[in-house]
Design a protein around this motif. Structure first.
Motif, PDB file in Angstrom:
ATOM      1  N   ILE A   1       0.797  -1.217   0.000  1.00 25.34           N
ATOM      2  CA  ILE A   1       0.000   0.000   0.000  1.00 25.34           C
ATOM      3  C   ILE A   1       0.835   1.276   0.000  1.00 25.34           C
ATOM      4  O   ILE A   1       0.424   2.297  -0.557  1.00 25.34           O
ATOM      5  CB  ILE A   1      -0.969  -0.002   1.219  1.00 25.34           C
ATOM      6  N   GLY A   2       2.049   1.242   0.582  1.00 24.15           N
ATOM      7  CA  GLY A   2       2.851   2.449   0.652  1.00 24.15           C
ATOM      8  C   GLY A   2       3.895   2.582  -0.442  1.00 24.15           C
ATOM      9  O   GLY A   2       4.748   3.467  -0.372  1.00 24.15           O
ATOM     10  N   LEU A   3       3.791   1.736  -1.477  1.00 18.92           N
ATOM     11  CA  LEU A   3       4.861   1.675  -2.476  1.00 18.92           C
ATOM     12  C   LEU A   3       4.414   2.099  -3.872  1.00 18.92           C
ATOM     13  O   LEU A   3       5.158   1.913  -4.835  1.00 18.92           O
ATOM     14  CB  LEU A   3       5.402   0.232  -2.547  1.00 18.92           C
ATOM     15  N   LYS A   4       3.240   2.685  -3.992  1.00 18.61           N
ATOM     16  CA  LYS A   4       2.664   2.983  -5.301  1.00 18.61           C
ATOM     17  C   LYS A   4       3.627   3.754  -6.203  1.00 18.61           C
ATOM     18  O   LYS A   4       3.941   3.322  -7.309  1.00 18.61           O
ATOM     19  CB  LYS A   4       1.364   3.772  -5.128  1.00 18.61           C
ATOM     20  N   ASN A   5       4.086   4.909  -5.754  1.00 20.52           N
ATOM     21  CA  ASN A   5       4.926   5.754  -6.615  1.00 20.52           C
ATOM     22  C   ASN A   5       6.253   5.099  -6.938  1.00 20.52           C
ATOM     23  O   ASN A   5       6.735   5.178  -8.077  1.00 20.52           O
ATOM     24  CB  ASN A   5       5.149   7.113  -5.947  1.00 20.52           C
ATOM     25  N   SER A   6       6.854   4.447  -5.944  1.00 20.01           N
ATOM     26  CA  SER A   6       8.147   3.806  -6.174  1.00 20.01           C
ATOM     27  C   SER A   6       8.042   2.663  -7.171  1.00 20.01           C
ATOM     28  O   SER A   6       8.957   2.430  -7.968  1.00 20.01           O
ATOM     29  CB  SER A   6       8.725   3.302  -4.846  1.00 20.01           C
TER      30      SER A   6
END
Length: 309
Positions: free
Chosen positions: A245-250
């Motif tokens: 969930i916290g890795l979208k942009n990366s």
């Protein structure tokens, strides 16, 4: 005297930060705009409100009294606004929520429309570690909590919001052959693994996976937040099993990649929980009804990218 609420609000922020620059940042104003309003407020008084020595702002004794008075005035104005809304039949008060750190990528989307709909509701949301979240819930300090692992020692009720998916994540260069179905056991064994701190739900899920697949570890390190783990992976210090969930942009930028591994992803669920038997007030009852009615639409609107993995 002809000072305004806007001027009092600015002066109060200056009194708390002791900095015009920091006050401007906190109020989302330019520094010149804050300085102008401070000057206009000062013109209403013959006695200085502040002193500037070097670059440091200090309140005078008179300024301290005006700051206290300003806070009381602004609180009264806020109360008038709330009473007006309540008189009109609107919800008024505070919604208290505690969430684990990774949930900061989830919870705001399940709050935005509710808070826009009910302008008299104020949000207090604590983003912290799992033990503090459960402590707050157990002591009835919050209305709701958002967790991915349900507490065994508490009697709770819950609404399941959405899946929490954990993958093996590495920097782009970690997987030499992106078409490989799964990372080899040998490569997995010699890759440094980065853990969250003890007690983290992500740490527990990772430990269960490593133990269940009997993977011997050559080298590990421990960091205290998912953001710190992500930055360490980006820097090439190793790999980690992390919530998607916290890795979208990366991931979209190609800075990180999902490394295929047997038994992954680990699937848990984000749960909005509350103490069993808790007495709801009108705000908490309305929010629970909102979440139950709107959660599928919220997931469809904001998390379509997530469902593709």
């Amino acid at each position: 005297m002809d000072y305004t609420l806007h001027q009092l609000r600015i002066f109060l922020k200056i009194s708390k930060t002791l900095s015009i620059t920091k006050a401007a940042e906190a109020l989302h104003l330019t520094q010149p705009a804050v300085s102008i309003q401070l000057k206009k407020l000062q013109e209403q008084f013959d006695i200085p409100l502040i002193e500037v020595i070097g670059r440091q702002v200090y309140l005078t004794d008179f300024g301290k009294e005006i700051a206290i008075a300003s806070e009381k005035i602004l609180q009264e104005v806020h109360e008038i606004k709330n009473r007006t809304l309540a008189y009109k039949g609107f919800l008024v008060g505070q919604l208290n929520i505690s969430i684990v750190s990774t949930a900061k990528y989830v919870m705001p989307y399940f709050l935005a429309d509710f808070l826009e709909l009910h302008s008299g509701v104020e949000l207090k949301m604590d983003v912290t570690n799992k033990s503090k979240v459960l402590h707050s819930l157990e002591n009835n300090e919050v209305d709701f909590a958002l967790v991915s692992v349900l507490p065994e020692h508490l009697q709770i009720q819950r609404v399941e919001l959405m899946k929490n998916k954990l993958y093996l994540i590495g920097a782009r260069q970690e997987n030499k052959n992106p078409k490989a179905k799964n990372i080899s056991r040998e490569t997995f064994e010699r890759t440094p693994l980065i853990y969250r701190e003890q007690g983290s739900a992500t740490r527990q899920a990772m430990e269960r996976y490593i133990s269940g697949h009997r993977i011997p570890l050559k080298k590990t390190m421990e960091l205290t937040s998912n953001e710190a783990v992500k930055q360490a992976v980006l820097a090439g210090l190793g790999c980690s099993i992390m919530p998607l969930i916290g890795l979208k942009n990366s991931l979209l930028n190609g800075d990180l990649q999902i490394i295929p591994a047997e038994g992954l992803p680990i699937i848990t669920h984000w749960n909005l929980i509350w103490l069993k038997g808790k007495r709801f007030n009108p705000i908490t009852e309305a929010y629970l009804e909102f979440v139950q009615a709107k959660k599928e639409a919220i997931i469809h609107k904001h998390f379509q990218w997530y469902e593709k993995y």
